[in-house]
Write a protein that holds these residues in place. Structure first.
Motif, PDB file in Angstrom:
ATOM      1  N   MET A   1      34.504  36.884  33.554  1.00 50.28           N
ATOM      2  CA  MET A   1      34.611  36.438  34.946  1.00 50.28           C
ATOM      3  C   MET A   1      33.644  37.252  35.804  1.00 50.28           C
ATOM      4  O   MET A   1      33.481  38.450  35.613  1.00 50.28           O
ATOM      5  CB  MET A   1      36.042  36.635  35.450  1.00 50.28           C
ATOM      6  CG  MET A   1      36.229  36.230  36.910  1.00 50.28           C
ATOM      7  SD  MET A   1      37.832  36.722  37.572  1.00 50.28           S
ATOM      8  CE  MET A   1      38.900  35.735  36.525  1.00 50.28           C
ATOM      9  N   ILE A   2      33.028  36.566  36.729  1.00 51.54           N
ATOM     10  CA  ILE A   2      32.102  37.249  37.623  1.00 51.54           C
ATOM     11  C   ILE A   2      32.886  37.910  38.733  1.00 51.54           C
ATOM     12  O   ILE A   2      33.764  37.307  39.328  1.00 51.54           O
ATOM     13  CB  ILE A   2      31.088  36.264  38.213  1.00 51.54           C
ATOM     14  CG1 ILE A   2      30.329  35.586  37.078  1.00 51.54           C
ATOM     15  CG2 ILE A   2      30.103  36.971  39.137  1.00 51.54           C
ATOM     16  CD1 ILE A   2      29.439  34.469  37.557  1.00 51.54           C
ATOM     17  N   LYS A   3      32.603  39.152  39.023  1.00 48.48           N
ATOM     18  CA  LYS A   3      33.332  39.871  40.068  1.00 48.48           C
ATOM     19  C   LYS A   3      33.022  39.270  41.432  1.00 48.48           C
ATOM     20  O   LYS A   3      31.873  39.043  41.784  1.00 48.48           O
ATOM     21  CB  LYS A   3      32.925  41.348  40.042  1.00 48.48           C
ATOM     22  CG  LYS A   3      33.716  42.189  41.050  1.00 48.48           C
ATOM     23  CD  LYS A   3      33.310  43.649  40.937  1.00 48.48           C
ATOM     24  CE  LYS A   3      34.086  44.492  41.949  1.00 48.48           C
ATOM     25  NZ  LYS A   3      33.715  45.905  41.872  1.00 48.48           N
ATOM     26  N   MET A   4      34.084  39.000  42.188  1.00 48.33           N
ATOM     27  CA  MET A   4      33.931  38.377  43.500  1.00 48.33           C
ATOM     28  C   MET A   4      33.383  39.385  44.493  1.00 48.33           C
ATOM     29  O   MET A   4      33.815  40.531  44.537  1.00 48.33           O
ATOM     30  CB  MET A   4      35.296  37.864  43.987  1.00 48.33           C
ATOM     31  CG  MET A   4      35.221  37.056  45.254  1.00 48.33           C
ATOM     32  SD  MET A   4      34.330  35.533  44.982  1.00 48.33           S
ATOM     33  CE  MET A   4      34.333  34.892  46.649  1.00 48.33           C
ATOM     34  N   TYR A 280      25.975  31.882  41.985  1.00 45.35           N
ATOM     35  CA  TYR A 280      26.913  32.131  40.895  1.00 45.35           C
ATOM     36  C   TYR A 280      28.330  31.818  41.380  1.00 45.35           C
ATOM     37  O   TYR A 280      28.710  32.177  42.494  1.00 45.35           O
ATOM     38  CB  TYR A 280      26.789  33.581  40.417  1.00 45.35           C
ATOM     39  CG  TYR A 280      25.427  33.843  39.830  1.00 45.35           C
ATOM     40  CD1 TYR A 280      25.150  33.575  38.491  1.00 45.35           C
ATOM     41  CD2 TYR A 280      24.390  34.308  40.643  1.00 45.35           C
ATOM     42  CE1 TYR A 280      23.887  33.788  37.966  1.00 45.35           C
ATOM     43  CE2 TYR A 280      23.123  34.521  40.132  1.00 45.35           C
ATOM     44  CZ  TYR A 280      22.879  34.254  38.793  1.00 45.35           C
ATOM     45  OH  TYR A 280      21.619  34.456  38.271  1.00 45.35           O
ATOM     46  N   GLU A 282      32.462  31.795  41.007  1.00 48.91           N
ATOM     47  CA  GLU A 282      33.669  32.452  40.509  1.00 48.91           C
ATOM     48  C   GLU A 282      34.730  31.408  40.194  1.00 48.91           C
ATOM     49  O   GLU A 282      35.039  30.537  41.015  1.00 48.91           O
ATOM     50  CB  GLU A 282      34.192  33.415  41.591  1.00 48.91           C
ATOM     51  CG  GLU A 282      35.557  33.994  41.331  1.00 48.91           C
ATOM     52  CD  GLU A 282      35.504  35.259  40.495  1.00 48.91           C
ATOM     53  OE1 GLU A 282      36.578  35.809  40.211  1.00 48.91           O
ATOM     54  OE2 GLU A 282      34.397  35.685  40.139  1.00 48.91           O
ATOM     55  N   ASP A 283      35.270  31.430  38.976  1.00 45.31           N
ATOM     56  CA  ASP A 283      36.378  30.567  38.553  1.00 45.31           C
ATOM     57  C   ASP A 283      36.036  29.085  38.647  1.00 45.31           C
ATOM     58  O   ASP A 283      36.900  28.257  38.960  1.00 45.31           O
ATOM     59  CB  ASP A 283      37.643  30.860  39.386  1.00 45.31           C
ATOM     60  CG  ASP A 283      38.231  32.229  39.068  1.00 45.31           C
ATOM     61  OD1 ASP A 283      38.038  32.682  37.924  1.00 45.31           O
ATOM     62  OD2 ASP A 283      38.848  32.831  39.959  1.00 45.31           O
ATOM     63  N   ASP A 287      29.253  27.915  35.894  1.00 48.98           N
ATOM     64  CA  ASP A 287      29.165  29.297  36.368  1.00 48.98           C
ATOM     65  C   ASP A 287      28.052  29.513  37.384  1.00 48.98           C
ATOM     66  O   ASP A 287      27.987  30.570  38.017  1.00 48.98           O
ATOM     67  CB  ASP A 287      29.012  30.272  35.197  1.00 48.98           C
ATOM     68  CG  ASP A 287      27.762  30.006  34.360  1.00 48.98           C
ATOM     69  OD1 ASP A 287      26.959  29.127  34.755  1.00 48.98           O
ATOM     70  OD2 ASP A 287      27.591  30.665  33.330  1.00 48.98           O
ATOM     71  N   ILE A 316      27.477  35.026  45.470  1.00 49.17           N
ATOM     72  CA  ILE A 316      28.618  34.673  44.627  1.00 49.17           C
ATOM     73  C   ILE A 316      29.619  33.935  45.489  1.00 49.17           C
ATOM     74  O   ILE A 316      30.012  34.404  46.562  1.00 49.17           O
ATOM     75  CB  ILE A 316      29.275  35.917  43.992  1.00 49.17           C
ATOM     76  CG1 ILE A 316      28.271  36.633  43.081  1.00 49.17           C
ATOM     77  CG2 ILE A 316      30.535  35.520  43.212  1.00 49.17           C
ATOM     78  CD1 ILE A 316      28.819  37.903  42.458  1.00 49.17           C
ATOM     79  N   ALA A 318      33.295  31.297  45.473  1.00 47.64           N
ATOM     80  CA  ALA A 318      34.477  30.917  44.712  1.00 47.64           C
ATOM     81  C   ALA A 318      34.615  29.402  44.675  1.00 47.64           C
ATOM     82  O   ALA A 318      34.388  28.714  45.669  1.00 47.64           O
ATOM     83  CB  ALA A 318      35.725  31.534  45.346  1.00 47.64           C
ATOM     84  N   GLU A 352      37.340  23.925  40.190  1.00 50.03           N
ATOM     85  CA  GLU A 352      37.962  25.136  39.672  1.00 50.03           C
ATOM     86  C   GLU A 352      38.279  24.981  38.185  1.00 50.03           C
ATOM     87  O   GLU A 352      38.368  23.865  37.662  1.00 50.03           O
ATOM     88  CB  GLU A 352      39.265  25.416  40.432  1.00 50.03           C
ATOM     89  CG  GLU A 352      39.065  25.825  41.881  1.00 50.03           C
ATOM     90  CD  GLU A 352      40.375  26.083  42.569  1.00 50.03           C
ATOM     91  OE1 GLU A 352      40.794  27.255  42.590  1.00 50.03           O
ATOM     92  OE2 GLU A 352      40.979  25.125  43.068  1.00 50.03           O
TER      93      GLU A 352
END
Length: 387
Positions: A1-4, A280, A282-283, A287, A316, A318, A352
């Motif tokens: 998972m990419i850090k938010m 990029y 997130e979730d 991706d 980044i 979400a 998502e």
């Protein structure tokens, strides 16, 4: 998972251009004047351009905009008594005459007919009062916040005023309309009043007396003085200028246009199809996605100027991300001033990873498309792989 994270990606690219053109200082006798490049709106010359002044018949640019946006050019207008009796410049229509809206707009722009302006106003809005309200609403939308209209023709009234800058903004907006550009640039045309043909000649001498001259509107009253909104295009660079209370509208407009074309050259700073950046996610079920330029961007520059390209995006984001969701902007600056700003949008929807929610949204989108009666072959629905 990419850090938010909420960091903003800011890329600055210095683009330096050196043009073989000598510096040139100019002035014109007009009390107020401005010259801009149409695409970006960059101000190339400015003299008291935010001073509120009377505008005379340059008012009719806004009247034409509203006629084209709210009317049907094929409409047949029956001239009322008030339109027939309005004072000043005229196309000589009488009460009960029948004329198309298109011919009224030609009469408005080529011959500056006050009678045409009044007939347009009552046809579009039912009354002069309602049309004036529409004019002021449109001015606010355009950003002409120092303008107030009290009539559709420009005959002097104390509370009827604008600025050179606002007139340039209004005209820049009008240039988005192909019918407006066709009408304003016509050297002459034939119109019909009660099926009788009348030939109109454009009062704008720049159409025949200046290389590239293509618009837009003259104006004069004793209180406003000589006014002109003018335009010309050379080698893909479109200029728009305004002079209010001028000494000689034709000489002064030529001086400003010559200055613009001699001192500035457009340079491409972003090409259509050019890769801008990646976002990029997130979730998300994807991706990342790419942002690609959907247009060529050309900026007017002069000798020795440096252009900064500044990209402002969240690197980044979400999920979910919606199709055509605004994700940031790219700005082009000269000496720290933003010359042109382009909003950037997501090119696709990113769902998502929550598969049940993903399925529900797919089904919702599917039925929304069906409700719009889009052919099934036009659908591009992603379905879960059941294997």
């Amino acid at each position: 998972m990419i850090k938010m994270c909420s960091t903003v990606l800011c890329i600055v690219i210095i683009l330096s251009f050196f043009l073989p053109t000598a510096a040139m200082a100019i002035d014109v006798p007009s009390q107020s004047a401005i010259l801009i490049e149409e695409k970006t709106g960059r101000i190339l010359y400015n003299k008291n351009s935010e001073t509120e002044m009377a505008m005379a018949s340059t008012t009719k640019i806004m009247t034409a905009i509203l006629a084209l946006e709210y009317g049907n050019l094929d409409d047949v207008v029956v001239v009322g008594e008030e339109a027939a009796n309005v004072e000043g410049s005229s196309i000589y229509i009488e009460k009960g005459d029948k004329i198309t809206l298109e011919d009224l707009v030609y009469g408005l722009m080529l011959r500056s007919g006050n009678d045409a302006a009044y007939a347009i106003a009552t046809h579009i809005s039912g009354s002069l009062k309602n049309f004036v309200e529409l004019m002021n609403e449109k001015a606010q939308i355009i950003g002409a916040t120092n303008t107030n209209f009290t009539n559709p023709h420009g005959l002097y009234e104390k509370e009827h005023y604008t600025t050179a800058k606002d007139l340039a903004l209004i005209t820049q907006y009008a240039f988005r309309n192909e019918d407006f550009k066709k009408i304003m640039s016509a050297k002459k045309t034939d119109i019909k009043i009660n099926n009788q043909v009348h030939t109109l000649y454009n009062k704008n001498k720049l159409l025949t007396g200046y290389d590239g001259g293509n618009g837009v509107k003259t104006g004069y009253t004793i209180d406003a003085g000589k006014c002109l909104v003018f335009s010309a295009e050379r080698e893909g660079m479109q200029m728009i200028g305004v002079i209010l209370r001028a000494s000689d509208i034709w000489a002064e407009s030529r001086i400003l246009l010559d200055y613009g074309f001699e001192q500035y050259t457009t340079k491409n700073v972003m090409k259509k199809g050019e890769y801008i950046t990646s976002i990029y996610v997130e979730d998300g079920i994807n991706d990342q996605f790419k942002i690609i330029s959907d247009e060529n961007i050309d900026i007017p520059i002069k000798q020795g100027e440096n252009i900064e390209r500044v990209l402002n995006v969240n690197n980044i984001m979400a999920a979910p991300i919606y199709n055509k969701q605004r994700i940031g902007s790219v700005d082009f600056l000269i000496d720290g001033e933003i010359i042109y700003s382009k909003d950037l949008y997501s090119p696709q929807k990113v769902y998502e990873k929550d598969y049940l929610k993903f399925l529900r949204e797919n089904l919702r989108d599917y039925f929304n498309i069906l409700s719009q009666e889009i052919p099934i072959e036009a659908l591009d629905i992603k379905w879960l792989d059941a294997s």
